[in-house]
Design a protein around this motif. Structure first.
Motif, mmCIF file in Angstrom:
data_model
loop_
_atom_site.group_PDB
_atom_site.id
_atom_site.type_symbol
_atom_site.label_atom_id
_atom_site.label_comp_id
_atom_site.label_asym_id
_atom_site.label_seq_id
_atom_site.Cartn_x
_atom_site.Cartn_y
_atom_site.Cartn_z
ATOM 1 N N LEU A 20 0.828 -1.211 0.000
ATOM 2 C CA LEU A 20 0.000 0.000 0.000
ATOM 3 C C LEU A 20 0.859 1.255 0.000
ATOM 4 C CD1 LEU A 20 -2.822 -1.103 2.447
ATOM 5 C CD2 LEU A 20 -3.069 -0.640 0.010
ATOM 6 N N MET A 46 -4.991 -9.176 -2.346
ATOM 7 C CA MET A 46 -6.048 -8.219 -2.028
ATOM 8 C C MET A 46 -7.157 -8.321 -3.067
ATOM 9 S SD MET A 46 -3.803 -4.837 -1.016
ATOM 10 C CE MET A 46 -5.180 -3.941 -0.294
ATOM 11 N N ARG A 49 -11.601 -4.705 -5.170
ATOM 12 C CA ARG A 49 -12.239 -3.545 -4.543
ATOM 13 C C ARG A 49 -11.323 -2.905 -3.498
ATOM 14 N NH1 ARG A 49 -17.325 -1.094 -3.656
ATOM 15 N NH2 ARG A 49 -16.671 0.867 -2.696
ATOM 16 N N GLN A 50 -10.518 -3.705 -2.834
ATOM 17 C CA GLN A 50 -9.577 -3.134 -1.872
ATOM 18 C C GLN A 50 -8.528 -2.265 -2.574
ATOM 19 O OE1 GLN A 50 -8.501 -6.961 0.016
ATOM 20 N NE2 GLN A 50 -9.233 -6.063 1.944
ATOM 21 N N ASP A 53 -10.172 0.930 -3.719
ATOM 22 C CA ASP A 53 -10.384 1.899 -2.637
ATOM 23 C C ASP A 53 -9.071 2.540 -2.192
ATOM 24 O OD1 ASP A 53 -13.086 1.604 -2.688
ATOM 25 O OD2 ASP A 53 -13.293 0.732 -0.687
ATOM 26 N N ALA A 54 -7.992 1.779 -2.207
ATOM 27 C CA ALA A 54 -6.692 2.368 -1.858
ATOM 28 C C ALA A 54 -6.332 3.468 -2.853
ATOM 29 C CB ALA A 54 -5.614 1.284 -1.844
ATOM 30 N N VAL A 57 -8.475 6.624 -2.137
ATOM 31 C CA VAL A 57 -7.941 7.420 -1.023
ATOM 32 C C VAL A 57 -6.711 8.206 -1.486
ATOM 33 C CG1 VAL A 57 -6.874 7.324 1.260
ATOM 34 C CG2 VAL A 57 -8.843 5.844 0.736
ATOM 35 N N PHE A 61 -6.205 12.350 -1.558
ATOM 36 C CA PHE A 61 -5.140 13.090 -0.877
ATOM 37 C C PHE A 61 -4.191 13.760 -1.862
ATOM 38 C CE2 PHE A 61 -5.607 13.023 3.649
ATOM 39 C CZ PHE A 61 -6.722 12.214 3.767
ATOM 40 N N TYR B 191 -12.389 9.759 1.788
ATOM 41 C CA TYR B 191 -11.900 9.703 3.170
ATOM 42 C C TYR B 191 -13.107 9.634 4.101
ATOM 43 C CZ TYR B 191 -8.772 10.594 7.111
ATOM 44 O OH TYR B 191 -8.068 10.475 8.279
ATOM 45 N N THR B 198 -17.426 4.013 4.383
ATOM 46 C CA THR B 198 -16.639 2.797 4.614
ATOM 47 C C THR B 198 -15.769 2.533 3.394
ATOM 48 O OG1 THR B 198 -18.368 1.379 3.693
ATOM 49 C CG2 THR B 198 -18.396 1.739 6.091
ATOM 50 N N PHE B 199 -14.719 1.749 3.629
ATOM 51 C CA PHE B 199 -13.832 1.346 2.541
ATOM 52 C C PHE B 199 -13.607 -0.163 2.643
ATOM 53 C CE2 PHE B 199 -12.781 5.793 3.339
ATOM 54 C CZ PHE B 199 -12.849 6.312 2.063
ATOM 55 N N ALA B 200 -13.176 -0.750 1.543
ATOM 56 C CA ALA B 200 -12.888 -2.191 1.530
ATOM 57 C C ALA B 200 -11.562 -2.499 2.204
ATOM 58 C CB ALA B 200 -12.885 -2.705 0.088
ATOM 59 N N ILE B 201 -10.775 -1.474 2.498
ATOM 60 C CA ILE B 201 -9.561 -1.640 3.296
ATOM 61 C C ILE B 201 -9.810 -1.051 4.680
ATOM 62 C CG2 ILE B 201 -7.929 -1.744 1.382
ATOM 63 C CD1 ILE B 201 -7.392 1.242 1.727
#
Lengths: 104, 221
Positions: A20, A46, A49-50, A53-54, A57, A61, B191, B198-201
């Motif tokens: 990550l 992973m 979807r994980q 989502d990473a 995020v 940022f 965020y 919610t997030f999958a991580i």
């Protein structure tokens, strides 16, 4: 914290932390070939979807750091008081030299 | 080597489509065509030779010349867009003052910054998933509203911030409420801005990614 600052290997007690961290860095630097490689590497451990989502995020940022820098906001007083040690440890204060706010 | 795209989060897809549609409409200090030109200039910024030279210099002041530009926006606006897109960690008050001295109004700058940062989010997400940058809608005709909030205060930033708010970052674009709404609508799904997010991580994974991106961008905040 060393994991965040790029000074340590391993996962830093964060599940898939090393991957990550590398993914976040590649996204922040817009290195799409590296991102593609990390997506393939991440797919082994992973869910899609994980990874998605990473990247979401990281994208967020990548935008909000630009707002903070473009508007020249200062650290909130409460945050400044509670993060003195953390900021000293990480060297984050070096990202906010006095010239950032020095007029002409 | 090609890589299969990852799934797109539904909320993000909806939000990002809404962001581009909102940008195409007249804003507070730029009309729809100008706002879309800001998006295109943001997308073109990585290939700007002047910005590449500046990035390699110890000081961004060391390299001189003209930015790559399609010629729609005033050069000082292109300077602002490229600075925010390409070298945000080294932006300084002196640079901002120069923009204002050259005629860019603080309100127009705030709106421009919101559009650039929103574009960065939309495009970074798409490209990170292995998708192309989303196509832009047609500009909606109309004039800017020249909206400016008077409910602002000096908080030591380069522009006045919204008087109320939990944190400086949430107050940062308060001088132009429409710009603040645009940016935070785009950022919110990225965020924990709402209790139901919610997030999958996991939380620690989210914080690691957020912190690493901030460090790479040399953002102190």
């Amino acid at each position: 914290m060393a994991l965040v600052m790029g000074a340590a290997g391993g996962d830093g007690n964060v599940p898939r932390g090393a991957l990550l961290r590398a993914l976040a860095e590649a996204v922040a630097r817009w290195r799409w070939e590296d991102v593609g490689s990390l997506r393939r590497e991440g797919a082994a451990g992973m869910a899609p979807r994980q990874l998605s989502d990473a990247i979401l995020v990281a994208a967020g940022f990548n935008g909000i750091t630009r707002i903070a820098d473009a508007i020249g906001i200062r650290l909130d007083a409460g945050t400044a008081e509670t993060s003195v040690a953390l900021r000293a440890e990480t060297g984050i204060d070096g990202f906010a030299p006095p010239r950032k706010w020095a007029a002409g | 080597m090609t890589t299969a795209a990852l799934p797109v989060a539904e909320a993000a897809a909806r939000t990002h489509a809404a962001t581009l549609a909102a940008i195409a409409r007249p804003g507070a200090w730029w009309d729809g065509a100008d706002r879309l030109a800001i998006v295109r200039a943001t997308r073109a910024a990585p290939d700007c030779a002047l910005c590449v030279a500046r990035k390699k210099s110890l000081s961004p002041d060391a390299a001189h010349g003209e930015h790559a530009s399609e010629g729609v926006l005033p050069p000082i606006a292109v300077e602002a867009i490229h600075g925010i897109r390409n070298d945000s960690g080294r932006l300084a008050r002196r640079w901002f003052d120069h923009l204002i001295d050259m005629g860019l109004q603080p309100e127009a700058y705030v709106e421009l910054a919101a559009i650039v940062a929103s574009t960065v989010i939309v495009d970074t997400y798409a490209q990170g998933l292995g998708l192309p940058q989303p196509p832009l809608p047609e500009a909606v005709p109309g004039s800017p509203s020249f909206e400016r909030s008077d409910d602002v205060a000096d908080a030591g930033a380069w522009v006045p911030l919204a008087r109320e708010g939990r944190a400086h970052i949430l107050r940062s674009l308060g001088l132009v409420p429409g710009a603040s709404a645009l940016f935070f609508a785009t950022f919110n799904p990225c965020y924990y801005m709402r209790p139901q997010q919610t997030f999958a991580i996991g939380r620690r994974q989210v914080e690691l990614v957020a912190a690493r991106v901030s460090a790479v961008n040399e953002c102190f905040y």
